[in-house]
Enzyme design. Structure first.
Site, PDB file in Angstrom:
ATOM      1  N   GLY A  49       0.839  -1.185   0.000  1.00 49.59           N
ATOM      2  CA  GLY A  49       0.000   0.000   0.000  1.00 49.59           C
ATOM      3  C   GLY A  49       0.873   1.233   0.000  1.00 49.59           C
ATOM      4  CD  GLN A  54       3.280   5.844   2.936  1.00 53.45           C
ATOM      5  OE1 GLN A  54       2.351   5.227   2.440  1.00 53.45           O
ATOM      6  NE2 GLN A  54       4.320   5.253   3.501  1.00 53.45           N
ATOM      7  CB  CYS A 102       5.506   2.398   7.511  1.00 54.64           C
ATOM      8  SG  CYS A 102       4.877   3.869   6.712  1.00 54.64           S
ATOM      9  CG  LEU A 103       7.345   1.655   1.213  1.00 51.73           C
ATOM     10  CD1 LEU A 103       6.863   2.094  -0.154  1.00 51.73           C
ATOM     11  CD2 LEU A 103       8.713   0.986   1.092  1.00 51.73           C
ATOM     12  CG  HIS A 144      -0.316   1.060   7.404  1.00 52.53           C
ATOM     13  ND1 HIS A 144       0.632   0.675   8.322  1.00 52.53           N
ATOM     14  CD2 HIS A 144       0.325   1.890   6.537  1.00 52.53           C
ATOM     15  CE1 HIS A 144       1.782   1.253   8.030  1.00 52.53           C
ATOM     16  NE2 HIS A 144       1.633   1.994   6.946  1.00 52.53           N
ATOM     17  CD  GLU A 145      -0.844   2.253   2.837  1.00 53.68           C
ATOM     18  OE1 GLU A 145      -0.504   3.446   2.705  1.00 53.68           O
ATOM     19  OE2 GLU A 145      -0.033   1.361   3.138  1.00 53.68           O
ATOM     20  CG  HIS A 148       0.298   6.698   5.687  1.00 57.75           C
ATOM     21  ND1 HIS A 148       1.353   7.177   6.437  1.00 57.75           N
ATOM     22  CD2 HIS A 148       0.608   5.397   5.396  1.00 57.75           C
ATOM     23  CE1 HIS A 148       2.257   6.209   6.600  1.00 57.75           C
ATOM     24  NE2 HIS A 148       1.826   5.121   5.988  1.00 57.75           N
TER      25      HIS A 148
HETATM   26 NI    NI Z   1       2.880   3.315   5.846  1.00 52.43          NI
END
Ligand code: NI
Length: 199
Positions: A49, A54, A102-103, A144-145, A148
């Site tokens: 995701g 991000q 998480c990226l 999670h997304e 963000h």
């Molecule tokens: Ni993340």
């Protein structure tokens, strides 16, 4: 398409509430290209995701997708989904536990509890309204997304920050046996994400 630069924890864009996407803006070729780039960037970094903040774009859009190795038929998989202005509603008090990554917080995992099943109301990339119910790992990634988009990262959802680990230590001390198999696949010493964690 382009691979976009991923914002790292500490960048203010990750902490602000992202702006809604208007129907007019969504239809523009520029925004459609941006969605393509978001998908491309998620795949490049093997995330499951990626949310617009991000990649330094403070707009309420995220993409999710999980395709697993056919060797693990029991593994969680879900198709590519573009979420525009998503609104999530928990459908159960039952929690699911996941060691999230998480990226924007590379190399780490943390144990998070979230509602196991949620309703997802959003628009697709054409602006058409969508309503789905997702559960399990798929529900974790959607939550999670969507977090963000509200300036929330998974650290904020952890009950106990002592359950935070570097990838290597996570694999050594916390990962379940099937995750060890994934490590073999990636090769020893590789710190590539195994594609299982939300990004
Ligand atoms: Ni993340």
């Amino acid at each position: 398409m382009a691979i976009l630069k991923v914002a790292q924890l500490g960048h203010p864009v990750l902490r602000r509430r992202a702006d809604p996407v208007s129907p007019e803006e969504l239809q523009t070729p520029e925004f459609q290209r941006f969605i393509d780039d978001l998908i491309e960037t998620m795949r490049e970094y093997e995330g499951v995701g990626l949310a617009a903040p991000q990649v330094h774009v403070s707009k309420r859009v995220a993409v999710v997708e999980s395709h697993r190795n056919p060797r693990y038929p029991e593994a969680p998989e879900f198709p590519l989904t573009v979420l525009v202005n998503p609104v999530l509603t928990p459908l159960t008090d039952e929690a699911i536990e996941w060691w999230e990554g998480c990226l924007s917080i590379p190399g780490m995992r943390g144990r998070v509890l979230r509602p196991r099943k949620v309703k997802v109301e959003a628009q697709d990339r054409t602006g058409a309204p969508t309503v789905t119910e997702v559960e399990g790992f798929t529900a974790v990634v959607h939550q999670h997304e969507t977090d963000h988009l509200d300036g929330i990262v998974y650290f904020d959802r952890m009950e106990d920050l002592r359950e935070l680990a570097f990838e290597r230590e996570y694999r050594m001390h916390w990962a379940k046996p099937e995750d060890d198999d994934d490590e073999d696949e990636n090769g020893p010493g590789g710190d590539e994400p195994d594609g299982e964690e939300p990004r």
